[in-house]
Design a protein around this motif. Sequence first.
Motif, PDB file in Angstrom:
ATOM      1  N   THR A 150       0.843  -1.202   0.000  1.00 19.91           N
ATOM      2  CA  THR A 150       0.000   0.000   0.000  1.00 19.91           C
ATOM      3  C   THR A 150       0.875   1.247   0.000  1.00 19.91           C
ATOM      4  N   LEU A 151       1.938   1.194   0.796  1.00 15.44           N
ATOM      5  CA  LEU A 151       2.852   2.328   0.896  1.00 15.44           C
ATOM      6  C   LEU A 151       3.450   2.656  -0.475  1.00 15.44           C
ATOM      7  N   LEU A 152       3.894   1.609  -1.168  1.00 16.69           N
ATOM      8  CA  LEU A 152       4.515   1.827  -2.483  1.00 16.69           C
ATOM      9  C   LEU A 152       3.494   2.358  -3.490  1.00 16.69           C
ATOM     10  N   GLU A 153       2.274   1.842  -3.368  1.00 15.82           N
ATOM     11  CA  GLU A 153       1.203   2.329  -4.248  1.00 15.82           C
ATOM     12  C   GLU A 153       0.951   3.817  -3.995  1.00 15.82           C
ATOM     13  N   GLU A 213      -9.968   9.059   2.516  1.00 15.95           N
ATOM     14  CA  GLU A 213     -10.052   7.754   1.834  1.00 15.95           C
ATOM     15  C   GLU A 213      -8.877   6.860   2.220  1.00 15.95           C
ATOM     16  N   THR A 214      -7.671   7.479   2.278  1.00 17.62           N
ATOM     17  CA  THR A 214      -6.487   6.680   2.610  1.00 17.62           C
ATOM     18  C   THR A 214      -6.521   6.227   4.074  1.00 17.62           C
ATOM     19  N   VAL A 215      -6.980   7.101   4.955  1.00 13.50           N
ATOM     20  CA  VAL A 215      -7.080   6.724   6.378  1.00 13.50           C
ATOM     21  C   VAL A 215      -8.053   5.543   6.510  1.00 13.50           C
ATOM     22  N   LYS A 216      -9.156   5.622   5.771  1.00 14.59           N
ATOM     23  CA  LYS A 216     -10.147   4.528   5.793  1.00 14.59           C
ATOM     24  C   LYS A 216      -9.496   3.233   5.282  1.00 14.59           C
ATOM     25  N   ARG A 217      -8.777   3.354   4.176  1.00 16.62           N
ATOM     26  CA  ARG A 217      -8.166   2.162   3.565  1.00 16.62           C
ATOM     27  C   ARG A 217      -7.132   1.507   4.506  1.00 16.62           C
ATOM     28  N   ILE A 218      -6.246   2.327   5.092  1.00 12.36           N
ATOM     29  CA  ILE A 218      -5.189   1.709   5.922  1.00 12.36           C
ATOM     30  C   ILE A 218      -5.771   1.092   7.207  1.00 12.36           C
ATOM     31  N   THR A 219      -6.887   1.661   7.671  1.00 11.42           N
ATOM     32  CA  THR A 219      -7.534   1.077   8.863  1.00 11.42           C
ATOM     33  C   THR A 219      -8.111  -0.294   8.516  1.00 11.42           C
ATOM     34  N   LYS A 260      11.862   8.021  -5.700  1.00  8.90           N
ATOM     35  CA  LYS A 260      13.098   7.252  -5.542  1.00  8.90           C
ATOM     36  C   LYS A 260      13.625   7.360  -4.111  1.00  8.90           C
ATOM     37  N   ASP A 261      13.580   8.589  -3.560  1.00  5.49           N
ATOM     38  CA  ASP A 261      14.054   8.793  -2.179  1.00  5.49           C
ATOM     39  C   ASP A 261      13.202   7.991  -1.213  1.00  5.49           C
ATOM     40  N   VAL A 262      11.881   8.009  -1.446  1.00 11.43           N
ATOM     41  CA  VAL A 262      10.973   7.304  -0.534  1.00 11.43           C
ATOM     42  C   VAL A 262      11.214   5.799  -0.626  1.00 11.43           C
ATOM     43  N   GLU A 263      11.416   5.319  -1.852  1.00  8.21           N
ATOM     44  CA  GLU A 263      11.677   3.879  -2.008  1.00  8.21           C
ATOM     45  C   GLU A 263      12.934   3.479  -1.231  1.00  8.21           C
ATOM     46  N   GLN A 264      13.954   4.338  -1.281  1.00  6.04           N
ATOM     47  CA  GLN A 264      15.191   4.073  -0.539  1.00  6.04           C
ATOM     48  C   GLN A 264      14.899   4.060   0.968  1.00  6.04           C
ATOM     49  N   MET A 265      14.088   5.008   1.416  1.00  9.00           N
ATOM     50  CA  MET A 265      13.747   5.072   2.848  1.00  9.00           C
ATOM     51  C   MET A 265      12.996   3.806   3.267  1.00  9.00           C
ATOM     52  N   ILE A 266      12.126   3.310   2.365  1.00  7.78           N
ATOM     53  CA  ILE A 266      11.370   2.099   2.696  1.00  7.78           C
ATOM     54  C   ILE A 266      12.326   0.905   2.796  1.00  7.78           C
ATOM     55  N   LEU A 267      13.317   0.885   1.908  1.00 13.07           N
ATOM     56  CA  LEU A 267      14.304  -0.207   1.964  1.00 13.07           C
ATOM     57  C   LEU A 267      15.064  -0.198   3.287  1.00 13.07           C
ATOM     58  N   GLU A 268      15.308   1.016   3.803  1.00 11.29           N
ATOM     59  CA  GLU A 268      16.096   1.141   5.044  1.00 11.29           C
ATOM     60  C   GLU A 268      15.204   1.231   6.272  1.00 11.29           C
ATOM     61  N   LYS A 269      13.913   0.956   6.117  1.00  8.29           N
ATOM     62  CA  LYS A 269      12.978   1.233   7.207  1.00  8.29           C
ATOM     63  C   LYS A 269      13.298   0.436   8.476  1.00  8.29           C
ATOM     64  N   GLY A 270      13.015   1.105   9.579  1.00  7.40           N
ATOM     65  CA  GLY A 270      13.136   0.433  10.870  1.00  7.40           C
ATOM     66  C   GLY A 270      14.546   0.182  11.353  1.00  7.40           C
ATOM     67  N   THR A 271      15.555   0.817  10.752  1.00  9.51           N
ATOM     68  CA  THR A 271      16.916   0.462  11.161  1.00  9.51           C
ATOM     69  C   THR A 271      17.515   1.403  12.211  1.00  9.51           C
ATOM     70  N   VAL A 309       2.506  12.321   5.168  1.00  6.43           N
ATOM     71  CA  VAL A 309       2.234  13.074   3.940  1.00  6.43           C
ATOM     72  C   VAL A 309       1.378  12.205   2.996  1.00  6.43           C
ATOM     73  N   LEU A 310       1.697  10.899   2.993  1.00 10.64           N
ATOM     74  CA  LEU A 310       0.995   9.989   2.075  1.00 10.64           C
ATOM     75  C   LEU A 310      -0.427   9.669   2.519  1.00 10.64           C
ATOM     76  N   ALA A 311      -0.623   9.586   3.823  1.00 13.17           N
ATOM     77  CA  ALA A 311      -1.922   9.113   4.335  1.00 13.17           C
ATOM     78  C   ALA A 311      -2.707  10.238   4.988  1.00 13.17           C
ATOM     79  N   THR A 312      -2.879  11.334   4.246  1.00 13.96           N
ATOM     80  CA  THR A 312      -3.542  12.472   4.889  1.00 13.96           C
ATOM     81  C   THR A 312      -4.981  12.688   4.452  1.00 13.96           C
ATOM     82  N   ASP A 313      -5.449  11.950   3.445  1.00 16.52           N
ATOM     83  CA  ASP A 313      -6.846  12.185   3.062  1.00 16.52           C
ATOM     84  C   ASP A 313      -7.734  11.110   3.679  1.00 16.52           C
TER      85      ASP A 313
END
Length: 368
Positions: A40-43, A88-94, A57-68, A82-86
């Motif tokens: 979902t994040l990548l989408e 519809e997205t809040v509804k979807r991720i819940t 590209k920067d975000v993809e790199q951050m996702i690769l390094e996530k949680g470190t 920034v990605l989950a501010t509307d």
Amino acid sequence: MSAREIENMEAINAELRQWCHELPKVELHAHLNGSIRDSTLLELVNKHGDNGVLISKDVEQMILEKGTSLRKCFELFAVYHVLATDHETVKRITKEAVEDFAADNCIYLELRTTPKKNEAKGMTKRSYMDAVIDGLKAVDTVDVDLCGCELTNKKNGDWRRKKIFVRLLLSINRSEATSAAIETVNLAMEMKDMGVVGIDLSGDPTVGQWDTVLPALEHARKLGLPVTLHCGEVRNSKEIQAMLDFNPQRLGHVCLLAEEDWERLKSLMIPVEICLTSNIMTQTIPLIEYHHFADLYKSKHPLSLCTDDTGLFSTTLSNEYYKAAVTFGLGKEEMFKLAQEAVDFVFANEDVKKHLAQNYEEAKARIL
Ligand SMILES: CC(C)=CCNc1ncnc2c1ncn2[C@@H]1O[C@H](COP(=O)(O)O)[C@@H](O)[C@H]1O
Ligand SMILES: [Zn+2]
């Protein structure tokens, strides 16, 4: 070790993993935005990415390094927000988060989230929470019990359909002003009939002052709302002592406590939400073998295994149980008891506790 012995060990581990999956589990410490699926994040990155605010590209790199590291995690949370501010997205991720926990055989989920204002999207703290509730109503792989009533009807009267109890905690972010924190507590009170059962204090532990949020936490207490605090993610003895003085209903993490604070925590018997993978991945604890779970468990301190952020740390609650079993040598009966005892620490009412206790009685015959 011979090839045969290795094969045997692998089979035993696979069986244990499957057993941990089948074990009914209670999740008390899960952040909504930390539980977003990678897919979902990548989408979302692709959809909103190159809009001048974020570079895919920067975000993809951050996702690769996530949680470190603690720092990287909070950088990524800024991106998530920034990605989950509307709405519809809040509804979807819940919806997706609840379906994922249910698929992992969680029978009770206390999902926490920080209500957010976003004027550009016409979002208020209340409309953010309404989108969360809409997400719960949209769940369709499992029956959801929110506030004592089922949101989804049993499909075709199928009594075997899974059921998950979901309750919500509203998080106060440590960097919020006192007035904003009080607004969150008032919102929690307003939504008490809609499955909100308590307040959490979270956010970057290197930011904010205890004195700023204390009036809001005291307000919650006066209103009868249970409180859980993120505690000891960084060494800050003064704040840890203030948190112990506050004596909340639960504490999360409790990683970096000085000896006397550790003894005080144990004598106060405040239930602890343990997040093994989170603490290791953020390097708050250097090695899982040194994790304070072992000391608390040995002392029979009330505790519960939790995920913190399944998306950020690529984990599941079953995986946390599996890790505890292999690292600390717990047998199935001990694991079962650990899961069952978490029922005592839920913020939901006695009726829910009774249902959950019954679930464990039924499961005993099946998996022990
Ligand atoms: C991320 C990390 C360093 C792991 C330690 N665990 C955490 N410590 C403190 N606050 C957290 C942690 N994980 C998530 N949060 C809080 O939960 C938020 C994400 O979920 P939500 O937006 O409230 O729906 C983050 O922005 C942060 O405020
Ligand atoms: Zn947390």
